[in-house]
Design a protein around this motif. Sequence first.
Motif, mmCIF file in Angstrom:
data_model
loop_
_atom_site.group_PDB
_atom_site.id
_atom_site.type_symbol
_atom_site.label_atom_id
_atom_site.label_comp_id
_atom_site.label_asym_id
_atom_site.label_seq_id
_atom_site.Cartn_x
_atom_site.Cartn_y
_atom_site.Cartn_z
ATOM 1 N N UNK A 1 10.775 1.229 -14.203
ATOM 2 C CA UNK A 1 11.695 1.013 -13.201
ATOM 3 C C UNK A 1 10.845 0.530 -11.853
ATOM 4 N N UNK A 2 9.869 1.389 -11.823
ATOM 5 C CA UNK A 2 9.034 1.218 -10.465
ATOM 6 C C UNK A 2 8.448 -0.433 -10.666
ATOM 7 N N UNK A 3 7.736 -0.625 -12.022
ATOM 8 C CA UNK A 3 7.244 -2.051 -12.203
ATOM 9 C C UNK A 3 8.165 -2.943 -12.164
ATOM 10 N N UNK A 4 9.567 -2.556 -12.597
ATOM 11 C CA UNK A 4 10.464 -3.584 -12.452
ATOM 12 C C UNK A 4 10.882 -4.091 -11.116
ATOM 13 N N UNK A 5 10.879 -3.047 -10.055
ATOM 14 C CA UNK A 5 10.845 -3.308 -8.623
ATOM 15 C C UNK A 5 10.031 -3.911 -8.116
ATOM 16 N N UNK A 6 8.714 -3.545 -8.461
ATOM 17 C CA UNK A 6 7.500 -4.461 -7.994
ATOM 18 C C UNK A 6 7.672 -6.002 -8.291
ATOM 19 N N UNK A 7 7.937 -6.166 -9.694
ATOM 20 C CA UNK A 7 8.027 -7.523 -10.032
ATOM 21 C C UNK A 7 9.154 -8.460 -9.504
ATOM 22 N N UNK B 1 5.884 -3.542 -3.647
ATOM 23 C CA UNK B 1 4.372 -3.625 -4.157
ATOM 24 C C UNK B 1 3.713 -2.304 -4.047
ATOM 25 N N UNK B 2 4.558 -1.266 -4.934
ATOM 26 C CA UNK B 2 4.072 0.137 -5.024
ATOM 27 C C UNK B 2 2.776 -0.036 -5.956
ATOM 28 N N UNK B 3 1.838 0.940 -5.517
ATOM 29 C CA UNK B 3 0.770 1.391 -6.223
ATOM 30 C C UNK B 3 0.812 2.476 -6.999
ATOM 31 N N UNK B 4 0.818 2.341 -8.279
ATOM 32 C CA UNK B 4 1.175 3.637 -9.094
ATOM 33 C C UNK B 4 -0.092 4.241 -9.535
ATOM 34 N N UNK B 5 -0.300 5.627 -9.481
ATOM 35 C CA UNK B 5 -1.273 6.343 -10.001
ATOM 36 C C UNK B 5 -0.768 7.501 -10.778
ATOM 37 N N UNK B 6 -1.477 7.801 -11.844
ATOM 38 C CA UNK B 6 -0.838 9.110 -12.402
ATOM 39 C C UNK B 6 -2.092 9.972 -12.638
ATOM 40 N N UNK C 1 0.876 -1.326 0.008
ATOM 41 C CA UNK C 1 0.016 0.017 0.008
ATOM 42 C C UNK C 1 0.867 1.449 0.021
ATOM 43 N N UNK C 2 2.070 1.402 -0.749
ATOM 44 C CA UNK C 2 2.663 2.540 -0.838
ATOM 45 C C UNK C 2 2.341 3.156 -2.167
ATOM 46 N N UNK C 3 1.621 4.318 -1.879
ATOM 47 C CA UNK C 3 1.078 5.112 -3.198
ATOM 48 C C UNK C 3 2.146 5.988 -3.687
ATOM 49 N N UNK C 4 2.481 5.604 -5.018
ATOM 50 C CA UNK C 4 3.414 6.711 -5.617
ATOM 51 C C UNK C 4 2.355 7.164 -6.777
ATOM 52 N N UNK C 5 2.437 8.709 -6.743
ATOM 53 C CA UNK C 5 1.821 9.505 -7.887
ATOM 54 C C UNK C 5 2.633 10.167 -8.827
ATOM 55 N N UNK C 6 2.521 9.716 -9.938
ATOM 56 C CA UNK C 6 3.110 10.310 -11.153
ATOM 57 C C UNK C 6 2.616 11.339 -11.941
#
Length: 368
Positions: free
Chosen positions: A28-34, A39-44, A6-11
């Motif tokens: 890169x964030x998606x690479x770290x998640x995988x 388990x960053x939740x990415x929002x834009x 549940x760590x939200x990163x807003x792009x």
Amino acid sequence: MIKVKDRKLLLLPGDGIGPEVVREVRKIIEWFNKNKSLDFKIEEGLVGGASYDKHKTPITDEVFYKALESEAVILGAVGGPKYDNLEFSKRPERALLKLRKELKLFANLRPAICFKQLVDASSLKPEIISGLDIMIVRELTGGIYFGEPRGIEPIENNERKGINTHTYTTNEIQRVARVAFDLAKKRKNKVTSCEKSNVMEAGILWREEVQSLKDKEYKKIELEHMLADNCAMQLLRNPKQFDVIVTDNLFGDILSDEAAMLTGSLGLLPSASLGARDKNGKTRSMYEPVHGSAPDIAGKNIANPIATILSLSMALKYSLDLDKEAEQIDKAVQSVLDDGLRTKDIMSKNMKEVSTSDMGDAIISKLK
């Protein structure tokens, strides 16, 4: 490794080249998640001119509240010539100022680092610039950019007068100075504080309050006071005399851009804007490259994504307590530069020119 939930990163990609460089950060964030059990939740969201084009405002309430709820905000760039004639309140840059002020992001960290692979890209002689590593701490929510009264008003003889007010309080000065002193403890134990105390009362207060804090809480830190215009000159004459520079909003805006260009390319330098820590030790924050939106090269896949990628590294370090992962990104960037890969802005003889997306992919390959 324990999963980080549940760590939200807003792009906020923004305008110009912003979407292109932020796209590489997302990869890169998606690479770290995988691959690293994160388990960053990415929002834009839309911001700046992109938001104005769709919503007629540089930032919507929805995007602003997403920023409030996020662990960190990563912004690309805002602005461009097509918005120059908008009224002041609608301009893309107002989104940036609102985020800084409403999130209470009072300390702007701007590293100026000369990468050893790019010494020749600087306009200064190699012996002056080689090994440069400066951290500029700029006060971000006070001073002349926010002081009241402000505005443009008519005066006699059919003329007009522009008004901006330069104002600082003890608390505003000491809280940003504390950030600088704490950073210095992890570096070389030296802080240079810059103001214009020779001609400005607010500069006298700045000098006195920084000195007072040092005397009370940071006795082992070396503190030097320097007039801001002299600092501008010294950055060109002998930049390696500095380690941490702390200064106000206006002078910090100018000096950090000057320091950035010493390194040879704005495309390599990240920044962090930090707020105070809450009772849980969390701090609101926003990270962005120091370069602008560069609309002349937007959409061409030639922009340098390294500054934005290193902004992600700063986010991992300062907001998310992931020093190991931050160091992994930093080393990957160094490794790619060692391999001779260059985007157009830092291209030199015998190097290999790559696109924005190719540079991002190359950095991910080094993470592996």
